[in-house]
Design a protein around this motif. Structure first.
Motif, PDB file in Angstrom:
ATOM      1  N   SER A 184      16.681-102.163 -34.309  1.00  0.00           N
ATOM      2  CA  SER A 184      16.622-100.945 -35.105  1.00  0.00           C
ATOM      3  C   SER A 184      17.612-101.055 -36.258  1.00  0.00           C
ATOM      4  CB  SER A 184      16.997 -99.746 -34.219  1.00  0.00           C
ATOM      5  OG  SER A 184      17.227 -98.615 -35.022  1.00  0.00           O
ATOM      6  N   VAL A 226      16.995 -95.439 -31.435  1.00  0.00           N
ATOM      7  CA  VAL A 226      15.638 -95.854 -31.053  1.00  0.00           C
ATOM      8  C   VAL A 226      14.575 -95.202 -31.949  1.00  0.00           C
ATOM      9  CG1 VAL A 226      13.944 -95.608 -29.186  1.00  0.00           C
ATOM     10  CG2 VAL A 226      16.243 -96.432 -28.676  1.00  0.00           C
ATOM     11  N   GLU A 227      14.915 -94.044 -32.502  1.00  0.00           N
ATOM     12  CA  GLU A 227      13.928 -93.287 -33.280  1.00  0.00           C
ATOM     13  C   GLU A 227      13.187 -94.135 -34.335  1.00  0.00           C
ATOM     14  OE1 GLU A 227      12.226 -91.000 -36.180  1.00  0.00           O
ATOM     15  OE2 GLU A 227      14.304 -91.577 -36.617  1.00  0.00           O
ATOM     16  N   GLU A 254       5.364 -96.097 -29.003  1.00  0.00           N
ATOM     17  CA  GLU A 254       5.829 -94.710 -28.833  1.00  0.00           C
ATOM     18  C   GLU A 254       5.970 -94.364 -27.349  1.00  0.00           C
ATOM     19  OE1 GLU A 254       7.080 -92.959 -31.252  1.00  0.00           O
ATOM     20  OE2 GLU A 254       6.577 -94.615 -32.591  1.00  0.00           O
ATOM     21  N   LYS A 292       9.166 -95.951 -26.177  1.00  0.00           N
ATOM     22  CA  LYS A 292      10.367 -95.230 -26.626  1.00  0.00           C
ATOM     23  C   LYS A 292      10.611 -93.996 -25.752  1.00  0.00           C
ATOM     24  CE  LYS A 292      10.454 -94.791 -31.233  1.00  0.00           C
ATOM     25  NZ  LYS A 292       9.884 -94.795 -32.610  1.00  0.00           N
TER      26      LYS A 292
END
Ligand SMILES: Cc1cc2nc3c(=O)[nH]c(=O)nc-3n(C[C@H](O)[C@H](O)[C@H](O)COP(=O)(O)OP(=O)(O)OC[C@H]3O[C@@H](n4cnc5c(N)ncnc54)[C@H](O)[C@@H]3O)c2cc1C
Length: 337
Positions: free
Chosen positions: A163, A230-231, A213, A216
């Motif tokens: 990330s 993590v977004e 997604e 996550k």
């Protein structure tokens, strides 16, 4: 003493620098080009510190990374830092022949006397008093020398991500009931993390099928403090790992260091440290016996084998914090159907 090091990874380069430090100028043969992309961070463990300190690189690398606490005597247990940065530091002043792949060994009876390498100008023979296989898990040098190795595909596989977002804390970790880890490492280039899962029967396809997604959401249910990092993640990688054990450490004129000699699952987080410490021990032994290659190799094994043995005996599972009981559904990846 002419030393040829096969492999310009962290173990091979620390060896090269340790030898130069002792007045022995080795040649490193690396099959990749110098421009090969090396991305992401590594968590450099304390086992690497002595070897880096000796060649003057611990402080610059630490300054360019982030300390992972706890600290003892002013030093952190590990450093989160870019892999590329570490390699760039280690490469300084080393004679590296890029795009040279070792394809054979030269022999005089039982003794190995050099290597055959294929490079941009064709194939050539390079003589050596000592050949060192620092060529990783699937070592060609080990195979060519006839050193037997036990190779096992680990039952733990990795779903990982990188990330661009930093994490406030240096390192986050959460253990599932079976002791496997979810981790997030902060480093100056962002953050990187993953989930160590039981290797699924369907391999990569099974592990990645639910999508980024869904991953996550499941990861953050177990490690909610990682949310900001993590977004922005849009991509996952899946990796299985081969572990290596060798009983033989050397043959006349040839030895192994790093993952060519012993590769543990990265779950343990110490692979680079063990490889660098191998390299330092070998550099010391060669420095002490520069007219007697076999004595140097025997001394390397005598010092280093007992230092590595406890790690190999316990294995990477030694770092697990097992709570026991059945894995809860939310601790499974991929999720149960
Ligand atoms: C997913 C993952 C995550 C990891 N995370 C960590 C971590 O956080 N902390 C940690 O301490 N360790 C970690 N490790 C382990 C660490 O990366 C290694 O221990 C470390 O890089 C030292 O490896 P090495 O130098 O022995 O081998 P490698 O890094 O594999 O280097 C071998 C080199 O040899 C070259 N080569 C191979 N064959 C030939 C040939 N025939 N001729 C010429 N060159 C050749 C290769 O191109 C390569 O450059 C991780 C490993 C993996 C797989």
């Amino acid at each position: 003493m002419r030393v040829v090091i096969v492999g310009g990874g962290m173990a091979g380069l620390v060896l090269a620098r340790g030898l130069i430090h002792r007045g022995v100028a080795p040649v490193v043969l690396e099959r990749m080009p110098s421009t090969a992309v090396v991305e992401g961070p590594i968590m450099l463990p304390f086992q690497a510190y002595d070897a880096l300190e000796e060649i003057g690189l611990l402080e610059p690398i630490r300054a360019a990374g982030r300390d992972v606490p706890p600290h003892r005597d002013g030093l952190p247990v590990a450093i989160g830092v870019g892999r590329r940065l570490v390699l760039d530091h280690l490469r300084e002043g080393v004679d590296i022949r890029w795009e040279h792949e070792v394809t054979g060994l030269l022999r005089d009876g039982d003794r190995i006397t050099g290597v055959r390498a294929r490079g941009p100008e064709g194939e050539r023979e390079i003589p050596a008093h000592i050949v060192v296989g620092a060529d990783g898990t699937h070592s060609r040098v080990r195979e060519l020398a006839g050193i037997e190795a036990e190779l096992t595909v680990s039952d733990t596989a990795f779903v990982s991500f990188r990330s661009p977002a930093r994490c406030e804390e240096a390192f986050l970790i959460e253990f599932t009931s079976d002791g496997r880890q979810l981790t997030l490492l902060d480093w100056p280039g962002g953050s990187a993390g993953g989930w160590q899962i039981e290797r699924p029967e369907g391999g990569r396809d099974a592990a990645l099928a639910p999508g980024v997604e869904a991953f996550k959401r499941a990861y953050l249910r177990l490690l909610p403090r990682a949310a900001a990092a993590v977004e922005p993640v849009t991509e996952l990688t899946y990796r299985e790992v081969t572990e290596v054990r060798c009983d033989t450490w050397w043959r006349p004129g040839l030895t192994l260091v790093g993952e060519a000699l012993h590769a543990m699952n990265p779950e343990a987080g110490i692979g680079s440290g063990l490889g660098m410490a191998d390299a330092q021990a070998l550099a010391i032994a060669v420095g002490r016996h520069r007219d007697d290659p076999d004595r140097a190799l025997a001394e390397y094994e005598r010092w280093r084998r007992p230092a590595v043995a406890p790690y190999l005996a316990v294995g990477s599972q030694g770092v697990r914090v097992v709570r026991g009981g059945e894995l809860r559904d939310e601790e499974r990846w991929p999720p149960p159907a």
